[in-house]
Write a protein that holds these residues in place. Structure first.
Motif, short mmCIF file in Angstrom:
data_model
loop_
_atom_site.label_atom_id
_atom_site.label_comp_id
_atom_site.label_asym_id
_atom_site.label_seq_id
_atom_site.Cartn_x
_atom_site.Cartn_y
_atom_site.Cartn_z
N UNK A 270 0.85 -1.20 0.00
CA UNK A 270 0.00 0.00 0.00
C UNK A 270 0.88 1.24 0.00
N UNK A 271 0.60 2.14 -0.93
CA UNK A 271 1.32 3.41 -1.02
C UNK A 271 0.33 4.53 -0.71
N UNK A 272 0.66 5.38 0.23
CA UNK A 272 -0.19 6.51 0.59
C UNK A 272 0.59 7.81 0.36
N UNK A 273 0.09 8.62 -0.58
CA UNK A 273 0.72 9.90 -0.90
C UNK A 273 -0.11 11.01 -0.25
N UNK A 274 0.51 11.80 0.61
CA UNK A 274 -0.20 12.83 1.36
C UNK A 274 0.56 14.16 1.25
N UNK A 275 -0.11 15.19 0.74
CA UNK A 275 0.51 16.52 0.63
C UNK A 275 0.66 17.10 2.04
N UNK A 276 1.84 17.66 2.33
CA UNK A 276 2.14 18.17 3.68
C UNK A 276 1.68 19.60 3.89
N UNK A 277 1.53 20.38 2.84
CA UNK A 277 1.12 21.78 2.94
C UNK A 277 0.45 22.18 1.63
N UNK A 278 -0.34 23.23 1.62
CA UNK A 278 -0.96 23.64 0.36
C UNK A 278 0.08 23.91 -0.72
N UNK A 279 -0.08 23.33 -1.90
CA UNK A 279 0.85 23.61 -3.01
C UNK A 279 0.93 25.11 -3.28
N UNK A 280 2.07 25.56 -3.74
CA UNK A 280 2.33 26.99 -3.92
C UNK A 280 2.50 27.32 -5.40
N UNK A 281 1.67 28.26 -5.90
CA UNK A 281 1.76 28.73 -7.28
C UNK A 281 2.72 29.91 -7.36
N UNK A 282 3.53 29.91 -8.40
CA UNK A 282 4.44 31.03 -8.67
C UNK A 282 4.28 31.41 -10.14
N UNK A 283 3.91 32.67 -10.38
CA UNK A 283 3.68 33.15 -11.74
C UNK A 283 4.78 34.14 -12.11
N UNK A 284 5.46 33.87 -13.21
CA UNK A 284 6.51 34.74 -13.73
C UNK A 284 6.27 34.95 -15.24
N UNK A 285 6.89 35.98 -15.81
CA UNK A 285 6.75 36.16 -17.27
C UNK A 285 7.16 34.95 -18.08
N UNK A 286 8.08 34.14 -17.53
CA UNK A 286 8.55 32.95 -18.25
C UNK A 286 7.58 31.78 -18.16
N UNK A 287 6.61 31.84 -17.24
CA UNK A 287 5.65 30.75 -17.11
C UNK A 287 5.17 30.60 -15.68
N UNK A 288 4.35 29.58 -15.47
CA UNK A 288 3.74 29.34 -14.16
C UNK A 288 4.14 27.97 -13.65
N UNK A 289 4.51 27.91 -12.38
CA UNK A 289 4.91 26.64 -11.77
C UNK A 289 4.17 26.43 -10.46
N UNK A 290 4.07 25.16 -10.06
CA UNK A 290 3.40 24.79 -8.81
C UNK A 290 4.37 23.91 -8.03
N UNK A 291 4.69 24.31 -6.80
CA UNK A 291 5.60 23.54 -5.94
C UNK A 291 4.79 22.72 -4.95
N UNK A 292 5.13 21.43 -4.86
CA UNK A 292 4.38 20.51 -4.00
C UNK A 292 5.36 19.73 -3.14
#
Length: 512
Positions: free
Chosen positions: A325-347
């Motif tokens: 059994x594998x349980x994947x649990x996010x530890x904190x709300x993912x963080x969006x970062x928007x820049x002129x070069x593009x958008x990324x989400x850190x998890x």
């Protein structure tokens, strides 16, 4: 001294409280968008004026008695019209030199001659000035709070038929003056009702708070009254997702800024808009995924059993073949970062790997931290904001020791493949449904162009009416008051006496 210390402690709070809340979502409608609205709105105004209810007219001038009934609008010519922004928060709608064709029944008695028939008439030189004030209601919804109107008819012409045509033309002044007044005074009430009741029913189709899915909702309440410039209308929305209705996430992101005016409409979203969605999903407890038994890919299962074989034998050799059994649990709300070069989400998440023997307690083999960075492609389709996510960077490590992190290195690629094949499709299926944009029913975006800035995204688009204003308004409008107009009596006397008998409490309708 104590007072000074208190003021110093309160200074950061006072600065924050005095600063206006930044919008998470901002919409700008330009003059080009307003021109499209004018074309649809003009058809709506024509339909409203075609159905104005004009009361019967009765009068007597010497031996001349008349009764006018069944007045109907047969044709409208509203060729010269203009809809434009008028600061600070108004829309101005003007109609110039229009004409209204009418047809009605006549009953006329002159001395001993009595005659009935129909009359065609036309109101020429019709000028209408309408000013709509845009405001925010108590719920934070855009509304038309006031409609001021001024209408005038330059002249009224009638065309008589029948045996007494010459007599009628001679005495037509009495009829046309009263009829002109009645038609004129019905124009503004019709347009005021159209604005305050019917157009507000259209604006009510924009939900202030509405569910996004079964887990979270979104708050699109306005933060302030609309701001109108000569070329634009700007609307600042809260743009916050929430799990429970009384939750509030402080907005510390950069406020979106719209400078462009080339397209019909612009929509801007700050990092706060997206991060509040992540926070709401995190609070809802849905940022987790369990993969157990046959759901675990065979290649990964073999690799995991081989990697943790020593731990399994040391813990309990009897359960070596128990399901994984594998349980994947996010530890904190993912963080969006928007820049002129593009958008990324850190998890950042934790992955727990366990054995689940039948009729025995679960045996944990490992707990590792996963650090991932996703790229996000934002698009607008119809009236829904969609996001396409793609896994770009991924690493696993142990918080226990560097040596244990090194031992996990062989699992790096298989677990990344697991995320790409099983987790990313689930995320994209959810984001593909999109989030509704606060736009009235019947209006959609077309030809969208997305541009990334530092801290926010703007979407420039054109507008398209998928439904007519009449269709949407008839679906949602409140019932129109049912009131059958009674006859107006014109007493004998001069023209000024005739006009005085039609004095009305409905202001701003002149005969100039």
């Amino acid at each position: 001294m104590a007072l000074c210390n208190l003021l110093l402690l309160m200074l950061p709070w006072l600065v924050t409280a005095g600063r206006a809340a930044a919008p998470g979502c901002k919409i700008r409608i330009t003059s080009k968008g307003l021109e499209l609205v004018k074309q649809e709105g003009l058809r709506f105004v024509e339909q409203e004026l075609e159905h104005i209810s004009i009361p019967d007219l009765q009068g007597k001038e010497g031996q001349f008695q008349y009764n006018i009934s069944g007045v109907k609008v047969t044709d409208l010519q509203l060729a010269l019209s203009n809809l434009h922004f008028q600061p600070p928060q108004h829309l101005a709608f003007n109609i110039n030199n229009a004409s209204i064709s009418l047809r009605f029944r006549r009953q006329i008695l002159y001395w001993f001659f009595y005659d009935t028939g129909s009359i065609n008439a036309s109101a020429e030189g019709v000028n209408i000035r309408t000013l709509l004030k845009l405001s925010m209601d108590n719920a934070g919804r855009l509304m038309i709070s006031n409609v001021s109107c001024n209408a005038s008819i330059a002249r009224m012409q009638t065309g008589f038929t029948g045996t007494l045509r010459k007599v009628y033309e001679f005495l037509s002044t009495f009829v046309t003056t009263g009829l002109r007044f009645l038609v004129n005074r019905k124009i503004c009430p019709a347009l005021q009702y159209a604005g305050l009741a019917q157009l507000n029913s259209l604006l009510s189709t924009v939900s202030v708070r509405s569910p996004v899915d079964e887990h979270i909702s979104i708050d699109y309440s306005l933060l302030s009254n609309p701001v109108v410039s000569p070329d634009t209308l700007d609307l600042d929305f809260k743009g916050m997702f929430y799990y429970q209705w009384n939750e509030t996430l402080v907005n510390q992101a950069v406020a979106p800024v719209i400078k462009e005016t080339e397209r019909m409409v612009y929509v801007a979203f700050s990092e706060y808009f997206f991060n509040s969605a992540m926070d709401a999903y995190y609070r809802a407890g849905v940022l987790s995924k369990e993969i157990a038994g046959e759901e675990v890919p065979k290649d990964l299962e073999v690799l995991l059993r081989a990697s943790f074989l020593g731990s399994i034998i040391m813990l309990s050799p009897a359960v070596v073949d128990a399901p994984l059994k594998l349980v994947l649990q996010v530890l904190a709300p993912p963080l969006w970062t928007i820049k002129p070069s593009g958008t990324s989400v850190s998890v950042v998440a934790v992955l727990n790997i366990s054995l689940v023997p039948i009729d025995h307690p679960t045996i944990q083999l490992s707990s590792m931290t996963m650090d991932a960075k996703l790229s996000a492609k934002v698009s607008l389709r119809g009236k829904a904001l969609q996001v396409q996510l793609d896994l770009r960077r991924f690493r696993i490590y142990s918080k226990q020791s560097a040596l244990e992190s090194l031992a996990l290195f062989p699992l790096q690629t298989p677990l990344k493949t697991l995320l790409q094949l099983m987790i990313m499709p689930i995320l994209n299926e959810r984001t593909k449904k999109g989030v509704p944009i606060p736009l009235p029913e019947g209006m959609d975006f077309t030809k969208e162009v997305v541009t990334s800035h530092m801290g926010f995204i703007t979407v420039g688009a054109d507008l398209h009416f998928s439904k007519g204003l009449r269709e949407v308004i008839e679906k949602y409008q409140p019932a129109r008051p049912s009131r059958r107009p009674g006859p107006e009596t014109a007493p004998s006397g001069s023209n000024s006496s005739l006009l005085s008998s039609f004095t009305t409490t409905e202001p701003q309708a002149s005969l100039s």
